[in-house]
Motif scaffolding. Structure first.
Motif, PDB file in Angstrom:
ATOM      1  N   LYS A   1       0.817  -1.212   0.000  1.00 22.14           N
ATOM      2  CA  LYS A   1       0.000   0.000   0.000  1.00 22.14           C
ATOM      3  C   LYS A   1       0.848   1.257   0.000  1.00 22.14           C
ATOM      4  CE  LYS A   1      -4.148  -1.819   2.239  1.00 22.14           C
ATOM      5  NZ  LYS A   1      -5.066  -1.689   3.395  1.00 22.14           N
ATOM      6  N   GLY A   2       2.172   1.098   0.114  1.00 21.85           N
ATOM      7  CA  GLY A   2       3.049   2.250   0.013  1.00 21.85           C
ATOM      8  C   GLY A   2       3.594   2.768   1.316  1.00 21.85           C
ATOM      9  N   HIS A   3       3.416   2.040   2.416  1.00 22.13           N
ATOM     10  CA  HIS A   3       3.915   2.501   3.706  1.00 22.13           C
ATOM     11  C   HIS A   3       5.416   2.258   3.835  1.00 22.13           C
ATOM     12  CE1 HIS A   3       0.049   3.314   5.743  1.00 22.13           C
ATOM     13  NE2 HIS A   3      -0.422   2.356   4.963  1.00 22.13           N
ATOM     14  N   SER A   4       6.115   3.217   4.427  1.00 20.39           N
ATOM     15  CA  SER A   4       7.528   3.047   4.756  1.00 20.39           C
ATOM     16  C   SER A   4       7.652   2.211   6.019  1.00 20.39           C
ATOM     17  CB  SER A   4       8.182   4.405   4.985  1.00 20.39           C
ATOM     18  OG  SER A   4       7.615   5.028   6.133  1.00 20.39           O
ATOM     19  N   SER A   5       8.872   1.796   6.346  1.00 22.99           N
ATOM     20  CA  SER A   5       9.090   1.042   7.584  1.00 22.99           C
ATOM     21  C   SER A   5       8.665   1.868   8.791  1.00 22.99           C
ATOM     22  CB  SER A   5      10.565   0.644   7.706  1.00 22.99           C
ATOM     23  OG  SER A   5      10.910  -0.312   6.722  1.00 22.99           O
ATOM     24  N   GLU A   6       8.939   3.168   8.752  1.00 22.39           N
ATOM     25  CA  GLU A   6       8.563   4.039   9.859  1.00 22.39           C
ATOM     26  C   GLU A   6       7.048   4.101  10.018  1.00 22.39           C
ATOM     27  OE1 GLU A   6      10.706   4.721   7.498  1.00 22.39           O
ATOM     28  OE2 GLU A   6      12.614   4.947   8.564  1.00 22.39           O
ATOM     29  N   SER A   7       6.339   4.190   8.901  1.00 19.89           N
ATOM     30  CA  SER A   7       4.878   4.246   8.938  1.00 19.89           C
ATOM     31  C   SER A   7       4.290   2.925   9.429  1.00 19.89           C
ATOM     32  CB  SER A   7       4.326   4.589   7.557  1.00 19.89           C
ATOM     33  OG  SER A   7       2.916   4.573   7.547  1.00 19.89           O
ATOM     34  N   ILE A   8       4.870   1.810   8.974  1.00 16.70           N
ATOM     35  CA  ILE A   8       4.395   0.498   9.418  1.00 16.70           C
ATOM     36  C   ILE A   8       4.579   0.360  10.925  1.00 16.70           C
ATOM     37  CG2 ILE A   8       4.776  -2.000   9.271  1.00 16.70           C
ATOM     38  CD1 ILE A   8       5.639  -1.535   6.341  1.00 16.70           C
ATOM     39  N   ALA A   9       5.745   0.752  11.417  1.00 18.84           N
ATOM     40  CA  ALA A   9       6.018   0.665  12.855  1.00 18.84           C
ATOM     41  C   ALA A   9       5.020   1.498  13.644  1.00 18.84           C
ATOM     42  CB  ALA A   9       7.447   1.128  13.141  1.00 18.84           C
ATOM     43  N   ARG A  10       4.737   2.693  13.149  1.00 16.53           N
ATOM     44  CA  ARG A  10       3.810   3.585  13.840  1.00 16.53           C
ATOM     45  C   ARG A  10       2.397   3.019  13.840  1.00 16.53           C
ATOM     46  NH1 ARG A  10       5.260   7.579  11.319  1.00 16.53           N
ATOM     47  NH2 ARG A  10       3.687   7.667   9.662  1.00 16.53           N
ATOM     48  N   ASN A  11       1.962   2.491  12.719  1.00 18.47           N
ATOM     49  CA  ASN A  11       0.597   1.979  12.605  1.00 18.47           C
ATOM     50  C   ASN A  11       0.392   0.669  13.367  1.00 18.47           C
ATOM     51  OD1 ASN A  11      -1.322   3.483  10.498  1.00 18.47           O
ATOM     52  ND2 ASN A  11       0.791   3.721   9.791  1.00 18.47           N
ATOM     53  N   LEU A  12       1.420  -0.166  13.431  1.00 22.92           N
ATOM     54  CA  LEU A  12       1.291  -1.454  14.092  1.00 22.92           C
ATOM     55  C   LEU A  12       1.754  -1.423  15.545  1.00 22.92           C
ATOM     56  CD1 LEU A  12       2.414  -3.964  11.294  1.00 22.92           C
ATOM     57  CD2 LEU A  12       0.119  -3.149  11.849  1.00 22.92           C
ATOM     58  N   GLY A  13       2.352  -0.317  15.958  1.00 26.17           N
ATOM     59  CA  GLY A  13       2.805  -0.196  17.331  1.00 26.17           C
ATOM     60  C   GLY A  13       3.992  -1.079  17.656  1.00 26.17           C
ATOM     61  N   ILE A  14       4.893  -1.260  16.691  1.00 26.67           N
ATOM     62  CA  ILE A  14       6.088  -2.063  16.897  1.00 26.67           C
ATOM     63  C   ILE A  14       7.309  -1.228  16.521  1.00 26.67           C
ATOM     64  CG2 ILE A  14       4.920  -4.263  16.555  1.00 26.67           C
ATOM     65  CD1 ILE A  14       5.843  -4.309  13.694  1.00 26.67           C
ATOM     66  N   SER A  15       8.495  -1.716  16.841  1.00 31.01           N
ATOM     67  CA  SER A  15       9.708  -0.959  16.559  1.00 31.01           C
ATOM     68  C   SER A  15      10.090  -1.083  15.089  1.00 31.01           C
ATOM     69  CB  SER A  15      10.863  -1.469  17.427  1.00 31.01           C
ATOM     70  OG  SER A  15      11.258  -2.769  17.016  1.00 31.01           O
ATOM     71  N   ILE A  16      10.880  -0.124  14.608  1.00 26.58           N
ATOM     72  CA  ILE A  16      11.361  -0.174  13.229  1.00 26.58           C
ATOM     73  C   ILE A  16      12.242  -1.400  13.025  1.00 26.58           C
ATOM     74  CG2 ILE A  16      12.798   0.992  11.513  1.00 26.58           C
ATOM     75  CD1 ILE A  16      11.820   3.644  12.592  1.00 26.58           C
ATOM     76  N   ALA A  17      13.029  -1.748  14.057  1.00 21.92           N
ATOM     77  CA  ALA A  17      13.872  -2.935  13.954  1.00 21.92           C
ATOM     78  C   ALA A  17      13.033  -4.193  13.740  1.00 21.92           C
ATOM     79  CB  ALA A  17      14.728  -3.077  15.221  1.00 21.92           C
ATOM     80  N   THR A  18      11.893  -4.277  14.436  1.00 21.10           N
ATOM     81  CA  THR A  18      11.000  -5.428  14.274  1.00 21.10           C
ATOM     82  C   THR A  18      10.395  -5.450  12.877  1.00 21.10           C
ATOM     83  OG1 THR A  18      10.480  -5.421  16.644  1.00 21.10           O
ATOM     84  CG2 THR A  18       8.961  -6.593  15.187  1.00 21.10           C
ATOM     85  N   VAL A  19      10.023  -4.275  12.370  1.00 20.59           N
ATOM     86  CA  VAL A  19       9.496  -4.198  11.008  1.00 20.59           C
ATOM     87  C   VAL A  19      10.532  -4.704  10.016  1.00 20.59           C
ATOM     88  CG1 VAL A  19       8.709  -2.656   9.166  1.00 20.59           C
ATOM     89  CG2 VAL A  19       7.926  -2.282  11.505  1.00 20.59           C
ATOM     90  N   LYS A  20      11.781  -4.272  10.172  1.00 27.97           N
ATOM     91  CA  LYS A  20      12.836  -4.697   9.246  1.00 27.97           C
ATOM     92  C   LYS A  20      13.055  -6.204   9.318  1.00 27.97           C
ATOM     93  CE  LYS A  20      15.226  -0.251   9.091  1.00 27.97           C
ATOM     94  NZ  LYS A  20      16.482   0.503   9.401  1.00 27.97           N
ATOM     95  N   THR A  21      12.938  -6.767  10.513  1.00 25.68           N
ATOM     96  CA  THR A  21      13.065  -8.223  10.654  1.00 25.68           C
ATOM     97  C   THR A  21      11.941  -8.932   9.914  1.00 25.68           C
ATOM     98  OG1 THR A  21      14.177  -8.034  12.804  1.00 25.68           O
ATOM     99  CG2 THR A  21      13.113 -10.139  12.291  1.00 25.68           C
ATOM    100  N   HIS A  22      10.699  -8.428  10.071  1.00 27.42           N
ATOM    101  CA  HIS A  22       9.567  -9.014   9.354  1.00 27.42           C
ATOM    102  C   HIS A  22       9.756  -8.903   7.844  1.00 27.42           C
ATOM    103  CE1 HIS A  22       7.222 -10.058  12.794  1.00 27.42           C
ATOM    104  NE2 HIS A  22       6.975  -8.814  13.185  1.00 27.42           N
ATOM    105  N   ARG A  23      10.262  -7.763   7.386  1.00 32.20           N
ATOM    106  CA  ARG A  23      10.499  -7.573   5.951  1.00 32.20           C
ATOM    107  C   ARG A  23      11.509  -8.595   5.445  1.00 32.20           C
ATOM    108  NH1 ARG A  23       9.556  -1.496   4.046  1.00 32.20           N
ATOM    109  NH2 ARG A  23      10.320  -2.380   2.101  1.00 32.20           N
ATOM    110  N   GLN A  24      12.610  -8.752   6.164  1.00 34.84           N
ATOM    111  CA  GLN A  24      13.644  -9.709   5.747  1.00 34.84           C
ATOM    112  C   GLN A  24      13.087 -11.122   5.710  1.00 34.84           C
ATOM    113  OE1 GLN A  24      16.726  -9.014   8.626  1.00 34.84           O
ATOM    114  NE2 GLN A  24      17.427  -7.112   7.664  1.00 34.84           N
ATOM    115  N   ASN A  25      12.294 -11.469   6.721  1.00 30.56           N
ATOM    116  CA  ASN A  25      11.741 -12.820   6.789  1.00 30.56           C
ATOM    117  C   ASN A  25      10.744 -13.089   5.673  1.00 30.56           C
ATOM    118  OD1 ASN A  25      13.266 -13.379   9.050  1.00 30.56           O
ATOM    119  ND2 ASN A  25      11.614 -12.956  10.502  1.00 30.56           N
ATOM    120  N   LEU A  26       9.863 -12.121   5.404  1.00 29.31           N
ATOM    121  CA  LEU A  26       8.854 -12.366   4.373  1.00 29.31           C
ATOM    122  C   LEU A  26       9.491 -12.398   2.985  1.00 29.31           C
ATOM    123  CD1 LEU A  26       7.588  -9.713   2.553  1.00 29.31           C
ATOM    124  CD2 LEU A  26       7.032  -8.968   4.858  1.00 29.31           C
TER     125      LEU A  26
END
Length: 284
Positions: A230-255
């Motif tokens: 949908k076009g969200h950056s890692s920062e936006s994803i972290a903010r919307n999901l209430g998780i850290s940017i590091a966690t978002v990056k881990t999810h991105r790498q895994n997926l």
């Protein structure tokens, strides 16, 4: 020259006032286009409203050719997802005046994006392709208008590129009138939301996006993948999901690893291919 500028300004003022006075009427968007055309003439123009979920809303256009009308309908039903303006909106495009070529990332459109679409690749087009039936060889400049509830309107003006397209002076004039144009447009839009919402169809993209990655990704990885698409950056994803940017990056790498991908571009291409196999973007 001074007289021409004066006449153009007077015409803009008169037509802008008419659009404001008649903001509740169906013709108000047309009056606003007429106002813009008094200071920056164009071959044709159109305006649509984008939202993060659901199909775009058509507001107004000046197409007269039947093929162009059909191309516009096809754009509203499917090929808008290829458009740099829509993708820039998903990435956070703000109000202002923009040249289309400035919004299109390098190598954004790969061959995977064109299969099963009624679009044609054209190297001489600003964005590398043209929806079937769309007038050829046009340069596009647009006024982006931010609307309530996170929606965004584009007012697109077109001229033949072979005749010079839009000059820097044209863009400067559009920037000069952009605040007023945006204010009038928002007033016009105030009288359309209920009708726009009632007529809004559920997009097949919205439904199929929810199923993307099922059986391969965890629920959280799918959620992150959907937000990336949908076009969200890692920062936006972290903010919307209430998780850290590091966690978002881990999810991105895994997926990416689970799907055998390396980049966001490959993720988008995989999603487009998944839609094509379901004929979700086939023209109706």
């Amino acid at each position: 020259m001074i007289a021409e500028i004066g006449n153009g300004a007077a015409g803009f003022s008169a037509h802008a006032a008419r659009a404001l006075d008649d903001c509740e009427s169906e013709q108000a968007p047309r009056f606003l286009l007429d106002a813009i055309g008094r200071v920056v003439p164009f071959a044709f123009a159109m305006s649509v409203v984008y939202r993060r979920e659901g199909l775009p809303d058509h507001v107004v256009d000046t197409f007269v050719d039947r093929e162009a009308k059909r191309a516009l309908q096809l754009y509203l039903e499917s090929t808008y997802i290829l458009n740099p303006v829509y993708n820039a909106y998903l990435a956070g495009l703000k109000a202002g005046v923009h040249r289309l070529r400035e919004l299109a990332p390098d190598n954004y459109f790969t061959s995977d994006h064109y299969r099963q679409f009624k679009v044609r690749r054209h190297d001489d087009e600003e964005i590398g392709y043209r929806t079937h039936g769309w007038p050829a060889g046009m340069e596009e400049v647009l006024i982006a208008v931010e609307l309530p509830h996170g929606e965004l309107s584009e007012i697109c003006l077109y001229r033949q590129a072979s005749r010079g397209g839009f000059s820097e002076e044209d863009c400067a004039m559009l920037r000069l009138i952009e605040p007023l144009v945006g204010s009038i447009y928002r007033r016009i839009w105030q009288h359309r939301p209920r009708r726009a919402q009632e007529g809004r169809k559920a997009s097949p993209l919205d439904r199929l996006l929810e199923d993307f990655g099922k059986g391969q990704l965890s629920p959280r990885e799918r959620e992150v993948a959907q937000m990336i698409l949908k076009g969200h950056s890692s920062e936006s994803i972290a903010r919307n999901l209430g998780i850290s940017i590091a966690t978002v990056k881990t999810h991105r790498q895994n997926l990416y690893a689970r799907l055998g991908l390396a980049t966001q571009q490959e993720l988008f291409s995989l999603f487009i291919r998944s839609l094509q196999t379901k004929d979700a973007l086939a023209p109706r």
